[in-house]
Design a protein around this motif. Sequence first.
Motif, short mmCIF file in Angstrom:
data_model
loop_
_atom_site.label_atom_id
_atom_site.label_comp_id
_atom_site.label_asym_id
_atom_site.label_seq_id
_atom_site.Cartn_x
_atom_site.Cartn_y
_atom_site.Cartn_z
N LYS A 1 0.84 -1.21 0.00
CA LYS A 1 0.00 0.00 0.00
C LYS A 1 0.88 1.26 0.00
CE LYS A 1 -4.33 -1.56 0.40
NZ LYS A 1 -4.12 -2.85 -0.24
N THR A 2 1.99 1.20 0.74
CA THR A 2 2.91 2.34 0.77
C THR A 2 3.48 2.60 -0.62
OG1 THR A 2 3.51 1.71 3.02
CG2 THR A 2 4.98 3.22 1.92
N LEU A 3 3.90 1.53 -1.27
CA LEU A 3 4.44 1.66 -2.63
C LEU A 3 3.39 2.24 -3.59
CD1 LEU A 3 6.54 -1.50 -3.55
CD2 LEU A 3 7.31 0.85 -3.44
N ALA A 4 2.15 1.74 -3.45
CA ALA A 4 1.06 2.20 -4.32
C ALA A 4 0.79 3.69 -4.08
CB ALA A 4 -0.20 1.38 -4.06
N ALA A 5 0.79 4.10 -2.82
CA ALA A 5 0.54 5.51 -2.49
C ALA A 5 1.62 6.39 -3.11
CB ALA A 5 0.50 5.70 -0.98
N ILE B 1 0.76 -3.77 -10.40
CA ILE B 1 1.99 -4.14 -9.68
C ILE B 1 1.64 -4.53 -8.24
CG2 ILE B 1 4.17 -3.21 -8.74
CD1 ILE B 1 4.34 -1.51 -11.33
N HIS B 2 0.74 -3.75 -7.62
CA HIS B 2 0.31 -4.03 -6.25
C HIS B 2 -0.24 -5.45 -6.13
CE1 HIS B 2 -2.89 -4.16 -3.18
NE2 HIS B 2 -2.12 -3.38 -2.46
N PHE B 3 -1.19 -5.78 -7.00
CA PHE B 3 -1.84 -7.10 -6.91
C PHE B 3 -0.89 -8.22 -7.36
CE2 PHE B 3 -5.75 -4.43 -7.26
CZ PHE B 3 -6.21 -4.72 -5.98
N PHE B 4 -0.08 -7.92 -8.38
CA PHE B 4 0.83 -8.95 -8.86
C PHE B 4 1.81 -9.35 -7.75
CE2 PHE B 4 4.75 -10.42 -10.81
CZ PHE B 4 4.27 -11.43 -11.62
#
Lengths: 160, 257
Positions: free
Chosen positions: A81-85, A113-116
Motif C-alpha cells: 500500500k505504501t508503494l502504491a501511495a 503491480i500491487h496485486f501482482f
Amino acid sequence: MKNHKIILHSIFLLAVIIIQAYFPIIYLGSLTISPDITLVYISIMAILYGRFNIIFIAFFLGLFQDLISQVTLLGLFSFLKTLAAYGIGSINLHDSVWNRKVQSSVIIVTYFIHFFLYFYVVINDSASWIVILQYSFLQTIFTFGIFWLLNRFIFGRRLT
Amino acid sequence: MKSNWIVSFHRDAIALGISLLVSLILLFSNKSPFIDALEADITDGYLILTSPQRWYRDILSTKEQNSLLAQKAIQLQLLYSQNEHFRVENDHLRRMLNFASINPLSLLPANITNRHSAMLQSVIIDVGKNHDVRKNQPVIDMAGLMGKTISIGEIATKVQLITDKNYRVSIRVGEKKSLGIFLPSHGRFGILEGVRKSMELNVGEIAYTSGISDIYPANIPVARVTSVNSNNDRPFQDVTVEILVDLQNFNYVFVVQ
C-alpha cells in the motif's frame, strides 16, 4: 478548522474500513475477486492531497488489513500500500504535465503491480503464473472500475 | 538552510523509505508478543465492527439451514439406529480385547465473521478466550479440516486457513495409510509431499490427518487426490489434491477442543 478536517478524514477512514469489510465478493467461476476499497481510497487521497501524508496513511491502512487478513505475512499489505501511495501520488506532482490517459495508465499499472506482487507472494506454487496473472488482472480491473465510477459520478472527473 | 531544503525535497522519499523499512521489519519478524497482542485486539474490534453483517447473514441463512438440517436429521436418525447396533457390538468386542474407549472430539461451534480477501488466508470467528479457545486448536467444518487458531482475543479468534502459504499438516493417504505432508498451492488446491513411489495411490482417495502432530487429532479429512504422477526423478510421487472444505461458502465451523 484543522481539528474539523482531522475528524472528517477519520470518519472517512472508518467508513472505508467498514465498506471494505462489507463489500461483497465477486465469484467468477473458480476465481473470487474482492475489489480493494482501501486502495481506491489511497488513490483518491494521494491524487487530491499529494503523497507525503498519504504514504503514512497507506502504511497504517495496510497494517490494519494485514492484522485482519494475514497470518505469517504481516507487513505485506503495508509494504504494498505504501508503494502504491507513492506511485499514484506522483499524479499529484505531474498534474499539469500528464494528460488523463497517462494518469489513468499510472493508476492501472500501479494497481497491477500491487496485486501482482501480492499474489506472487501469497500463491504457493511456482508453476502457477497464469493463476497469479489472472487474479492480478481481474483484481486490477474491478478495483480500477470502482475508482473510475467514483471519479466519474462523485468527483466529476476531477481526479484524472 | 540547505539541509532543510534537502529534507523537504526528499521528504516523500524519506517517508516511503521509513514506511517500507517498517513493513519489511514486520514482514520478517512478525511474531513478537506485542504484535500478537495487537492482532488479538484488532480481531476483537473487527468482530464488533462486523456484528450487523453477522446478524443479517444469520437471518438470511436460518431458513435454508433449517430445511437442510431437517433433511440431515432424518438421514442421521437412520444412521443412528444402524450405528447403535454397531456400537453395542463394538463395545462387546472391545471388552473382549481389553481396549480403552476412544473419546469423541469435543467441538465448539463458531460463526465466521470476515472473508474479504480474494485469496483467503485467515478468517475471524466469534469465539475467543471467553469460550476457552486456545492457540493452535484445529478448526473444522462438516467437510473436513479448515485450519487452526492463531491469534486469540477475548471474544474473537483469528484462524489460519488451510490455504495459507505457510500451512502444513501431516496426513495419511491411500490403502496403506502412507504418510505425507499437505501443502497448499493455489486456490483450493494443494500438494502432498513425501508420498513414496512404492505406495499405490488412486485419484479420488482422501487424505486424513495422521495424528502424529500435537495439534491435529487423527482421521480428520483434509483433501481429495486429483492427480498422481510417479514419472519423476525423485523418490516421491507428485500428488495434487483438492481441499475438501468449501472456503467460499462457509458460515459455521467447529473448534476442536
